[in-house]
Design an enzyme around this catalytic site. Structure first.
Site, mmCIF file in Angstrom:
data_model
loop_
_atom_site.group_PDB
_atom_site.id
_atom_site.type_symbol
_atom_site.label_atom_id
_atom_site.label_comp_id
_atom_site.label_asym_id
_atom_site.label_seq_id
_atom_site.Cartn_x
_atom_site.Cartn_y
_atom_site.Cartn_z
ATOM 1 N N PHE A 162 -2.427 -0.875 12.383
ATOM 2 C CA PHE A 162 -1.371 -0.558 11.423
ATOM 3 C C PHE A 162 -1.550 -1.368 10.144
ATOM 4 O O PHE A 162 -1.903 -2.550 10.193
ATOM 5 C CB PHE A 162 0.006 -0.923 11.982
ATOM 6 C CG PHE A 162 0.363 -0.286 13.289
ATOM 7 C CD1 PHE A 162 1.068 0.908 13.325
ATOM 8 C CD2 PHE A 162 0.021 -0.891 14.487
ATOM 9 C CE1 PHE A 162 1.423 1.486 14.535
ATOM 10 C CE2 PHE A 162 0.371 -0.329 15.699
ATOM 11 C CZ PHE A 162 1.072 0.869 15.735
ATOM 12 N N ASP A 163 -1.257 -0.750 9.019
ATOM 13 C CA ASP A 163 -0.999 -1.490 7.793
ATOM 14 C C ASP A 163 0.365 -2.164 7.961
ATOM 15 O O ASP A 163 1.151 -1.815 8.858
ATOM 16 C CB ASP A 163 -1.004 -0.524 6.607
ATOM 17 C CG ASP A 163 -0.714 -1.211 5.288
ATOM 18 O OD1 ASP A 163 -1.126 -2.372 5.111
ATOM 19 O OD2 ASP A 163 -0.053 -0.578 4.440
ATOM 20 N N ALA A 164 0.673 -3.114 7.088
ATOM 21 C CA ALA A 164 1.931 -3.863 7.218
ATOM 22 C C ALA A 164 3.050 -3.242 6.388
ATOM 23 O O ALA A 164 3.920 -2.545 6.904
ATOM 24 C CB ALA A 164 1.699 -5.325 6.832
ATOM 25 N N PHE A 276 -3.029 3.568 10.773
ATOM 26 C CA PHE A 276 -1.937 4.092 9.963
ATOM 27 C C PHE A 276 -1.766 3.261 8.702
ATOM 28 O O PHE A 276 -1.636 2.042 8.763
ATOM 29 C CB PHE A 276 -0.627 4.075 10.764
ATOM 30 C CG PHE A 276 -0.650 4.933 11.994
ATOM 31 C CD1 PHE A 276 -0.655 6.320 11.890
ATOM 32 C CD2 PHE A 276 -0.664 4.355 13.258
ATOM 33 C CE1 PHE A 276 -0.676 7.120 13.020
ATOM 34 C CE2 PHE A 276 -0.671 5.144 14.397
ATOM 35 C CZ PHE A 276 -0.689 6.532 14.283
ATOM 36 N N ASP A 278 -0.255 3.677 4.279
ATOM 37 C CA ASP A 278 0.514 4.502 3.353
ATOM 38 C C ASP A 278 -0.250 4.837 2.080
ATOM 39 O O ASP A 278 0.250 5.594 1.251
ATOM 40 C CB ASP A 278 1.825 3.791 2.972
ATOM 41 C CG ASP A 278 1.594 2.481 2.231
ATOM 42 O OD1 ASP A 278 2.126 2.311 1.113
ATOM 43 O OD2 ASP A 278 0.875 1.621 2.763
#
Length: 315
Positions: A162-164, A276, A278
């Site tokens: 995951f991105d943060a 994932f 954004d």
């Protein structure tokens, strides 16, 4: 008696996310439903190749065997009719995927059925459908990029990255960085190091994954479900991330603070079954080496409005 899925990790995956149906989709778009139906009926017994989410789904389902009980449920969701979707059912069976729940909506949107199936994560290659799910706030959702050309993980563990900011955590810090600059962002994060970050669209999913780890018969450090955060953050903004995870009671196996470096090499080394993020700037390179999904902003969110303004200004 109705089945309670609330204790399980439930993944809703579209047929185009699970299998490679791009030729079929192009046919539908160019020649219409009649040509698409005829093609699907003609190819009904022909096995569909894996799509972007295939290896993630396959590996997650194998956790049920390791746990010796069902802890993961996958629901295949499609706007096909049962007739045109029969090829998908055959391919699920031939690929030996333990999937028993399917939703064929016959052209109707999928998003209204997210809550009915208790979905925790929805994966699709239809950006409009993903946007509807995100705006509904009913579960985590991601638009999937095309799969890497040679990805076929041999690792028996499930690896999710995951991105943060704007993914696990709220978009507040990301918005501050984009509107006030790096120095203001770093100063704020350092000053608020002991304040937990607000939950982002994938926070509840991370918490559910952490709970799923507890059902596996291995010490958490050696879990067959391995979680990672791969973020552009660096010192001094890194400590707030770790302290937030502690306050959430979530164990994350690996965390990479890249300070703006490209993410693709780290993700390839990690061997993510899915990543994932954004931002397209990270996903375009990452998707060449690991399956990747874009977390869209809510339609009325400040970041989405800022993004639209930036596009208009550039054009």
């Amino acid at each position: 008696m109705a089945v309670d899925l609330s204790e399980l990790l439930v993944i809703g995956v579209s047929t185009r996310a699970l299998f490679d149906l791009e030729v079929e989709n192009d046919l539908f778009q160019s020649q219409g439903i009649a040509a698409f139906r005829a093609y699907q009926l003609e190819k009904e017994e022909e096995l569909l190749a894996p799509g972007t989410a295939f290896y993630l789904v396959k590996s997650l389902l194998e956790l049920n065997t390791i746990a010796n009980k069902k802890i993961v449920e996958v629901v295949v969701m499609s706007r096909n009719s049962a007739e045109t979707g029969f090829r998908v059912l055959n391919s699920i069976e031939q690929h030996q995927l333990d999937i028993t729940r399917v939703a064929f909506t016959g052209g109707e949107p999928l998003s209204p059925y997210i809550e009915a199936y208790d979905i925790d994560l929805f994966l699709s290659k239809d950006s409009a459908e993903v946007q509807r799910v995100i705006d509904s706030k009913k579960c985590a959702a991601a638009y999937l990029y095309a799969p890497p050309t040679d990805f076929n993980s041999k690792d028996t563990r499930v690896k999710i990255a995951f991105d943060a900011d704007a993914v696990l955590f709220s978009e507040e810090s990301e918005y501050r960085y984009k509107t006030e600059g790096l120095d203001a962002f770093q100063d704020y994060e350092k000053a608020h190091e002991n304040d937990a970050l607000n939950e982002g669209p994938f926070a509840k999913l991370l918490m559910k994954l952490s709970k799923i780890q507890e059902h596996l018969p291995t010490p958490i450090e050696y879990s067959p479900l391995r979680l990672a955060i791969v973020t552009a953050r660096s010192a001094p903004s890194h400590k707030r991330v770790i302290k937030t995870l502690r306050k959430w009671g979530v164990y994350v196996d690996e965390v990479y603070f890249l300070g703006g470096l490209a993410k693709d090499k780290v993700l390839e080394a990690f061997g993510a079954h899915i990543f994932f993020d954004d931002q397209d700037t990270h996903l375009e390179s990452a998707s060449l080496v690991v399956p990747s999904g874009k977390v869209l902003y809510e339609t009325d969110s400040p970041l989405n409005q800022l993004q639209k303004t930036t596009i208009i200004t550039k054009s």
